[in-house]
Write an enzyme that holds these catalytic residues in place. Structure first.
Site, PDB file in Angstrom:
ATOM      1  N   PRO A 103       8.086   2.482  -7.519  1.00 40.60           N
ATOM      2  CA  PRO A 103       8.172   3.752  -8.249  1.00 40.60           C
ATOM      3  C   PRO A 103       8.864   4.829  -7.410  1.00 40.60           C
ATOM      4  O   PRO A 103       8.620   4.931  -6.202  1.00 40.60           O
ATOM      5  CB  PRO A 103       6.706   4.131  -8.499  1.00 40.60           C
ATOM      6  CG  PRO A 103       5.914   2.908  -8.227  1.00 40.60           C
ATOM      7  CD  PRO A 103       6.708   2.032  -7.326  1.00 40.60           C
ATOM      8  N   VAL A 104       9.734   5.596  -8.065  1.00 41.85           N
ATOM      9  CA  VAL A 104      10.470   6.650  -7.362  1.00 41.85           C
ATOM     10  C   VAL A 104       9.579   7.887  -7.228  1.00 41.85           C
ATOM     11  O   VAL A 104       8.798   8.203  -8.117  1.00 41.85           O
ATOM     12  CB  VAL A 104      11.764   6.995  -8.157  1.00 41.85           C
ATOM     13  CG1 VAL A 104      12.506   8.160  -7.523  1.00 41.85           C
ATOM     14  CG2 VAL A 104      12.665   5.778  -8.222  1.00 41.85           C
ATOM     15  N   GLY A 107       5.494   8.213  -3.380  1.00 42.79           N
ATOM     16  CA  GLY A 107       4.863   7.996  -2.072  1.00 42.79           C
ATOM     17  C   GLY A 107       4.821   6.538  -1.666  1.00 42.79           C
ATOM     18  O   GLY A 107       4.094   6.163  -0.759  1.00 42.79           O
ATOM     19  N   SER A 110      10.182   4.365  -1.825  1.00 40.27           N
ATOM     20  CA  SER A 110      11.316   3.753  -2.532  1.00 40.27           C
ATOM     21  C   SER A 110      12.643   4.069  -1.842  1.00 40.27           C
ATOM     22  O   SER A 110      13.502   3.192  -1.709  1.00 40.27           O
ATOM     23  CB  SER A 110      11.348   4.187  -3.999  1.00 40.27           C
ATOM     24  OG  SER A 110      11.642   5.543  -4.104  1.00 40.27           O
ATOM     25  N   ALA A 113      13.008   2.009   1.326  1.00 43.33           N
ATOM     26  CA  ALA A 113      13.182   0.583   1.039  1.00 43.33           C
ATOM     27  C   ALA A 113      14.609   0.300   0.563  1.00 43.33           C
ATOM     28  O   ALA A 113      15.215  -0.704   0.957  1.00 43.33           O
ATOM     29  CB  ALA A 113      12.165   0.123  -0.006  1.00 43.33           C
ATOM     30  N   ASP A 154       7.851   5.917   7.114  1.00 33.69           N
ATOM     31  CA  ASP A 154       8.273   5.091   5.970  1.00 33.69           C
ATOM     32  C   ASP A 154       9.276   4.027   6.402  1.00 33.69           C
ATOM     33  O   ASP A 154       9.090   2.835   6.138  1.00 33.69           O
ATOM     34  CB  ASP A 154       8.940   5.963   4.892  1.00 33.69           C
ATOM     35  CG  ASP A 154       7.934   6.638   3.995  1.00 33.69           C
ATOM     36  OD1 ASP A 154       6.796   6.829   4.451  1.00 33.69           O
ATOM     37  OD2 ASP A 154       8.286   6.978   2.855  1.00 33.69           O
TER      38      ASP A 154
HETATM   39  O1  PMV Z   1       5.305  10.737   0.420  1.00 35.56           O
HETATM   40  P1  PMV Z   1       5.469   9.645   1.405  1.00 35.56           P
HETATM   41  O2  PMV Z   1       4.645   8.437   1.180  1.00 35.56           O
HETATM   42  O3  PMV Z   1       6.910   9.331   1.689  1.00 35.56           O
HETATM   43  O4  PMV Z   1       4.853  10.089   2.769  1.00 35.56           O
HETATM   44  C1  PMV Z   1       5.093  11.273   3.387  1.00 35.56           C
HETATM   45  C2  PMV Z   1       4.261  11.295   4.608  1.00 35.56           C
HETATM   46  C3  PMV Z   1       4.217  12.645   5.273  1.00 35.56           C
HETATM   47  O5  PMV Z   1       3.376  12.502   6.397  1.00 35.56           O
HETATM   48  C4  PMV Z   1       3.645  13.686   4.341  1.00 35.56           C
HETATM   49  C5  PMV Z   1       5.594  13.084   5.713  1.00 35.56           C
HETATM   50  C6  PMV Z   1       6.175  12.239   6.824  1.00 35.56           C
HETATM   51  O6  PMV Z   1       7.401  12.345   7.023  1.00 35.56           O
HETATM   52  O7  PMV Z   1       5.454  11.516   7.518  1.00 35.56           O
END
Ligand code: PMV
Length: 324
Positions: A103-104, A107, A110, A113, A154
């Site tokens: 899902p875009v 969190g 996406s 990846a 990520d």
């Molecule tokens: O929204 P996501 O799952 O891409 O995660 C962001 C995680 C944060 O800690 C809020 C930001 C980061 O760059 O680590």
């Protein structure tokens, strides 16, 4: 040049989002049954490289993409990491097709990846497959375009496709999960921008560091305790740690009524703990469940408005089983 393809998993943050931007540790795991795929085929008779991403309605010549577009940065960065000095327009024409079931803006990583899959497929297409370290570094450059000050969690968990204990600027630590455990991931259906929530936390922290710093530090303690619980084979003790992490994220102002409703619904249906996951403001939450409770928690989450749920078992290996 031969056709190539590469896939990369989604990810979910178990503990430590936001505080990780300020030097605290975070734990993230791959979610392997949602994936991004990049396929590259030489275009016979074509005169320029094309990118097709039917899921987001993209069909373009590479040279028509702005130089700052994430796919342009990923492709050009790969070219230069492979030591190729010709411009992209001099590479024999190819078609890059991207599909993703991640899902875009939810969190689940996406963007990272897609970057990892594209960088791997393109470097292989160029006969110069890049090592994970370089894939990760390039994907991080692309992440910076998505949100200005990403921690790098990520791209790291997605590149290595293993549970990761992540501290910004430190060597990557993957770790083992001796006793598998089950989490349910539920999507509020509210698109969320990590850039906005990260920016809001930054503003809050700048305005009142004495309020925010202790929250970040406490998150760090929670994350260390969580790693210990996982590594010592006691994952069911993670529940209260999830609850505490969620309360700290609420204080930082990154939860939302929809996230809180799902968190409450999961707990009410017997989850051992629950929290938002990722940037917050919308997107996903996670709940720790005993496997036999997963169905009940999924049902409660759907009744409370979740637009999508994934129940998944977390363990060390790269493959996970989609339970529900
Ligand atoms: O929204 P996501 O799952 O891409 O995660 C962001 C995680 C944060 O800690 C809020 C930001 C980061 O760059 O680590």
């Amino acid at each position: 040049m031969l056709p190539t393809s590469s896939t990369a998993p989604g990810k979910i943050i178990l503990f430590g989002e936001h505080a990780v931007v300020y030097g605290q540790p975070a734990i993230a795991v791959p979610v392997t049954h949602v994936r991004a795929e990049a396929r590259i085929e030489p275009t016979r008779g074509g005169d320029s490289a094309r990118i097709l991403a039917p899921g987001v309605g993209l069909d373009t010549r590479v040279e028509d993409l702005p130089l700052s577009h994430p796919l342009s940065v990923a492709l050009r960065g790969t070219l230069s990491a492979c030591g190729i000095t010709e411009p992209l327009s001099d590479i024999p024409p190819f078609t890059l097709t991207i599909h993703s079931t991640i899902p875009v803006a939810g969190g689940m990583g996406s963007g990272a990846a897609v970057s990892v899959a594209v960088i791997r497929a393109f470097s292989t297409f160029l006969n110069h497959p890049l090592p994970d370290e370089q894939v990760n570094a390039l994907a991080y450059e692309v992440e910076k375009l998505h949100h200005g000050t990403p921690s790098g969690i990520d791209n790291t968990v997605i590149t290595y496709a293993r549970p990761v204990y992540f501290v910004r600027g430190h060597p990557i630590e993957t770790f083992t999960v001796p006793t598998p455990f089950t989490i349910v991931i539920a999507d509020t259906g509210v698109p969320s921008s990590t850039a906005i929530t990260v920016g809001n936390v930054r503003k809050g922290w700048q305005a009142d560091p004495d309020r925010f710093n202790p929250w970040f530090e406490r998150v760090g303690e929670v994350v260390r305790a969580a790693r210990h619980a996982i590594e010592s084979g006691a994952p069911l003790t993670l529940g209260p740690l999830m609850d505490e992490n969620h309360a700290l994220l609420q204080q930082m102002g990154v939860s939302s009524p929809e996230l809180d409703r799902l968190v409450d619904a999961a707990r009410g249906a017997g989850a051992l703990g629950a929290k938002l996951s990722g940037g917050g403001g919308g997107g996903n939450m996670i709940a720790l469940v005993e496997a036999e409770c997963a169905e009940k928690v999924v049902e409660a989450l759907r009744n409370a408005g979740a637009v999508r749920t994934i129940a998944t078992e977390i363990y060390s290996s790269q493959s996970q089983i989609a339970l529900l």
